[in-house]
Design an enzyme around this catalytic site. Structure first.
Site, mmCIF file in Angstrom:
data_model
loop_
_atom_site.group_PDB
_atom_site.id
_atom_site.type_symbol
_atom_site.label_atom_id
_atom_site.label_comp_id
_atom_site.label_asym_id
_atom_site.label_seq_id
_atom_site.Cartn_x
_atom_site.Cartn_y
_atom_site.Cartn_z
ATOM 1 N N ILE A 12 0.827 -1.201 0.000
ATOM 2 C CA ILE A 12 0.000 0.000 0.000
ATOM 3 C C ILE A 12 0.862 1.252 0.000
ATOM 4 O O ILE A 12 0.610 2.201 -0.749
ATOM 5 C CB ILE A 12 -0.937 0.007 1.241
ATOM 6 N N THR A 119 -4.778 -0.985 8.268
ATOM 7 C CA THR A 119 -6.007 -1.528 8.845
ATOM 8 C C THR A 119 -5.748 -1.843 10.316
ATOM 9 O O THR A 119 -4.786 -2.541 10.629
ATOM 10 C CB THR A 119 -6.388 -2.823 8.104
ATOM 11 N N VAL A 160 -7.919 -1.105 -1.402
ATOM 12 C CA VAL A 160 -7.644 -1.560 -2.771
ATOM 13 C C VAL A 160 -7.425 -3.062 -2.846
ATOM 14 O O VAL A 160 -6.970 -3.685 -1.892
ATOM 15 C CB VAL A 160 -6.409 -0.826 -3.352
ATOM 16 N N LYS A 211 -13.799 -0.290 7.583
ATOM 17 C CA LYS A 211 -12.828 -1.133 6.873
ATOM 18 C C LYS A 211 -12.910 -2.585 7.350
ATOM 19 O O LYS A 211 -12.934 -3.525 6.540
ATOM 20 C CB LYS A 211 -11.422 -0.563 7.110
ATOM 21 N N ASN A 215 -14.215 -6.276 5.123
ATOM 22 C CA ASN A 215 -13.505 -7.536 4.941
ATOM 23 C C ASN A 215 -14.177 -8.694 5.662
ATOM 24 O O ASN A 215 -14.152 -9.836 5.202
ATOM 25 C CB ASN A 215 -12.039 -7.384 5.374
ATOM 26 N N ARG A 218 -17.019 -10.037 3.613
ATOM 27 C CA ARG A 218 -16.546 -10.934 2.556
ATOM 28 C C ARG A 218 -16.185 -12.301 3.139
ATOM 29 O O ARG A 218 -16.528 -13.334 2.585
ATOM 30 C CB ARG A 218 -15.336 -10.287 1.860
ATOM 31 N N GLY A 262 -7.092 -16.630 2.030
ATOM 32 C CA GLY A 262 -5.714 -16.250 2.333
ATOM 33 C C GLY A 262 -5.506 -14.762 2.218
ATOM 34 O O GLY A 262 -6.461 -13.977 2.190
ATOM 35 N N CYS A 265 -5.424 -9.797 4.653
ATOM 36 C CA CYS A 265 -6.532 -8.909 5.028
ATOM 37 C C CYS A 265 -7.737 -9.682 5.522
ATOM 38 O O CYS A 265 -8.113 -9.594 6.683
ATOM 39 C CB CYS A 265 -6.945 -8.083 3.819
ATOM 40 N N ARG A 329 1.549 -14.970 1.048
ATOM 41 C CA ARG A 329 1.299 -14.817 2.484
ATOM 42 C C ARG A 329 -0.059 -15.392 2.850
ATOM 43 O O ARG A 329 -1.047 -15.134 2.191
ATOM 44 C CB ARG A 329 1.349 -13.334 2.870
HETATM 45 N N1 SAJ Z 1 -11.900 -15.912 -2.034
HETATM 46 C C1 SAJ Z 1 -12.711 -17.027 -2.123
HETATM 47 N N2 SAJ Z 1 -13.929 -16.898 -2.694
HETATM 48 C C2 SAJ Z 1 -14.372 -15.706 -3.192
HETATM 49 C C3 SAJ Z 1 -13.552 -14.571 -3.088
HETATM 50 C C4 SAJ Z 1 -12.320 -14.705 -2.501
HETATM 51 O O1 SAJ Z 1 -12.355 -18.128 -1.681
HETATM 52 O O2 SAJ Z 1 -15.491 -15.687 -3.708
HETATM 53 C C5 SAJ Z 1 -10.579 -16.022 -1.415
HETATM 54 C C6 SAJ Z 1 -9.441 -15.651 -2.354
HETATM 55 O O3 SAJ Z 1 -9.071 -16.706 -3.163
HETATM 56 C C7 SAJ Z 1 -8.373 -15.241 -1.363
HETATM 57 C C8 SAJ Z 1 -9.165 -14.570 -0.245
HETATM 58 O O4 SAJ Z 1 -10.489 -15.061 -0.369
HETATM 59 O O5 SAJ Z 1 -7.695 -16.360 -0.823
HETATM 60 C C9 SAJ Z 1 -9.173 -13.060 -0.275
HETATM 61 O O6 SAJ Z 1 -9.197 -12.568 -1.613
HETATM 62 P P1 SAJ Z 1 -10.033 -11.298 -2.067
HETATM 63 O O7 SAJ Z 1 -9.787 -11.082 -3.486
HETATM 64 O O8 SAJ Z 1 -11.446 -11.464 -1.636
HETATM 65 O O9 SAJ Z 1 -9.474 -10.108 -1.174
HETATM 66 P P2 SAJ Z 1 -8.000 -9.509 -0.849
HETATM 67 O O10 SAJ Z 1 -7.575 -10.063 0.477
HETATM 68 O O11 SAJ Z 1 -7.068 -9.652 -1.980
HETATM 69 O O12 SAJ Z 1 -8.370 -7.962 -0.695
HETATM 70 C C10 SAJ Z 1 -9.361 -7.594 0.258
HETATM 71 C C11 SAJ Z 1 -10.358 -6.657 -0.437
HETATM 72 N N3 SAJ Z 1 -11.553 -6.493 0.389
HETATM 73 C C12 SAJ Z 1 -12.785 -6.675 -0.095
HETATM 74 O O13 SAJ Z 1 -13.026 -7.047 -1.209
HETATM 75 C C13 SAJ Z 1 -13.916 -6.407 0.881
HETATM 76 C C14 SAJ Z 1 -9.684 -5.312 -0.725
HETATM 77 O O14 SAJ Z 1 -10.624 -4.379 -1.227
HETATM 78 C C15 SAJ Z 1 -9.074 -4.755 0.561
HETATM 79 O O15 SAJ Z 1 -8.394 -3.527 0.328
HETATM 80 C C16 SAJ Z 1 -8.051 -5.757 1.040
HETATM 81 O O16 SAJ Z 1 -8.749 -6.968 1.362
HETATM 82 C C17 SAJ Z 1 -7.351 -5.202 2.267
HETATM 83 O O17 SAJ Z 1 -6.224 -4.709 2.146
HETATM 84 O O18 SAJ Z 1 -7.956 -5.199 3.357
#
Ligand code: SAJ
Length: 421
Positions: A12, A119, A160, A211, A215, A218, A262, A265, A329
């Site tokens: 970041i 965060t 992001v 924030k 997360n 999700r 993984g 975040c 990571r």
């Molecule tokens: N994953 C799944 N199923 C899904 C979506 C994701 O198994 O339907 C898994 C991915 O493979 C991965 C993990 O979840 O292992 C996280 O991936 P991601 O793409 O959902 O998120 P990050 O960790 O790369 O980024 C998140 C984002 N948050 C949200 O979408 C709410 C990003 O916007 C944040 O800035 C970031 O966390 C952060 O820095 O907090």
């Protein structure tokens, strides 16, 4: 020209520093790792992220971005250091935030603005940062208490998505929480230099919660998809087909099941909410258990696929925590490989994004991974794997991300979440 000191040049901090440096600010980028400062001084970057190298090079070339091992006087200080999890305690490790804040105390002057981007657990800005920064002899500006010895403090969490950082830095809406309105307003003016999304102002603790809630939302929804996938297997349906149809409902958007969650975040931030209120967060705690339990579920599928093979060799495709990034990571893929190794499986792992040497089982090509393997296990949804024809290899395929069309593969194929052909 306004000066900004960005503390932490990671995923970041570096994009943020480069962005400000190419939008009219003089930026001192502070990083405690000497090798990172050296790489940047040589005009290179240490992070793979689309467009980042070009942007950072432009910033460095103009001398508006100067990498440094130490902070200095500045109009604005932005703290963008990691806040990892203390694993055994499931609590946020604030040591990097604390030492970054301490490092700016000697340089803080009246009128300066300090922004926490990392965060952080709720109330960090208020309860941890304020007392440290006030060691400077100045007071934080609180509503109605601005004076000639005030500095300003705000929390502006990054939001992001790795893989789309530069685009999202510009286009995402942002939330800024000030200790007082003046701080929030100052931070808004600063970010408006490149942010094209809307900027919402609130107080610091609300911004921290916003924030974390994003997360956690999700994480909970991925856990639900994972639980559906496990049920699908029991009742004998293809989860991917079921989700696709369910998502045609106008108010349903089920996420994707997979080998676990993984990154640094989503698997971490929900614990920051739990730490603030453990007694009222059973759903969030169960969510974490469900998602952390997925690697073991993958191992179960692999065992089933090669039950009849003696000393089976598994080709593992993908090491990163998600597709098209280079970050391993907290990767569930790595966890699956560790568990398979502990079970005594022969392993060959390949990932086009990860330089050799990340794990002992790594090989340098897809062919080296799959030739002679008894099962192919897809762990990451890299574009390069999508639609891959495993053709005549004739062994089991376990696709935890639904990247292959299993019907095109020969041999016994298992889609994670129920389908077996
Ligand atoms: N994953 C799944 N199923 C899904 C979506 C994701 O198994 O339907 C898994 C991915 O493979 C991965 C993990 O979840 O292992 C996280 O991936 P991601 O793409 O959902 O998120 P990050 O960790 O790369 O980024 C998140 C984002 N948050 C949200 O979408 C709410 C990003 O916007 C944040 O800035 C970031 O966390 C952060 O820095 O907090």
């Amino acid at each position: 020209m306004k000066t900004i000191c960005v503390l932490g040049l990671g995923y970041i901090g570096l994009p943020t520093a480069a962005m400000f440096a190419t939008h009219g600010f003089k930026v001192l980028g502070v990083e405690i790792k000497k090798d990172v400062v050296e790489i940047l001084n040589n005009g290179d970057v240490h992070i793979q992220e689309p467009g980042l190298k070009t942007l950072a090079q432009a910033a460095l070339k103009s001398s508006n971005l100067i990498p440094s091992l130490k902070p200095d006087h500045s109009d604005v200080f932005i703290i963008a250091v990691p806040t990892p999890l203390i694993k055994d305690e499931k609590k946020g490790d604030l040591s990097y935030v604390i030492s970054a804040a301490e490092s700016i105390v000697p340089f803080l002057k009246p009128g300066n603005l300090v922004i926490l981007e990392s965060t952080s657990p709720p109330r960090t800005t208020m309860d941890i940062l304020v007392p440290i920064l006030e060691r400077s002899g100045l007071e934080v500006s609180r509503e109605g208490s601005e004076s000639a010895t005030s500095f300003y403090l705000a929390h502006c969490p990054e939001r992001v998505l790795p893989g789309r950082i530069l685009k999202e830095l510009v286009h995402n809406d942002r939330v800024i929480g000030g200790i007082d309105r003046a701080a929030a307003q100052m931070a808004k003016e600063l970010y408006s230099s490149f942010v094209e999304g809307k900027i919402f102002l609130t107080d610091a603790t609300t911004a921290e919660m916003v924030k974390l809630m994003e997360n956690t939302y999700r994480d909970v929804n991925i856990a639900l998809a994972n639980e559906f996938a496990l049920v699908a297997e029991k009742v004998g349906i293809n989860i991917w087909e079921a989700i696709e149809i369910a998502n045609r409902h106008p108010r349903v958007q089920i996420l994707k099941p997979g080998p676990g969650v993984g990154g640094h975040c989503i698997a971490v931030d929900p614990w920051f909410i739990v730490q603030a209120a453990p007694e009222v967060t059973p759903l969030i705690q169960t969510t974490r258990q469900v998602n952390d339990g997925m690697p073991a579920q993958v191992v179960r599928l692999v065992k089933r696929a090669v039950a009849e093979v003696e000393q089976p060799v598994i080709a593992c495709l993908g090491l990163t925590y998600k597709g098209d990034v280079d970050d391993i990571r907290e990767s569930p893929a790595i966890r699956v490989i560790e568990l398979l190794g502990a079970e005594g499986f022969g392993l060959r792992a390949y990932d086009p994004f990860v330089p050799m040497g990340a794990i002992p089982e790594q090989v340098s090509s897809i062919e080296a991974a799959i030739s002679g393997a008894d099962a192919v296990l897809i762990l990451t949804d890299h574009s390069a794997f999508k639609g891959l024809h495993l053709g005549d290899i004739g062994c089991s395929v376990i696709d935890t991300r639904n990247v292959l069309d299993v019907r095109l593969q020969k041999g016994r194929s298992i889609v994670f979440g129920g389908d077996q052909i």
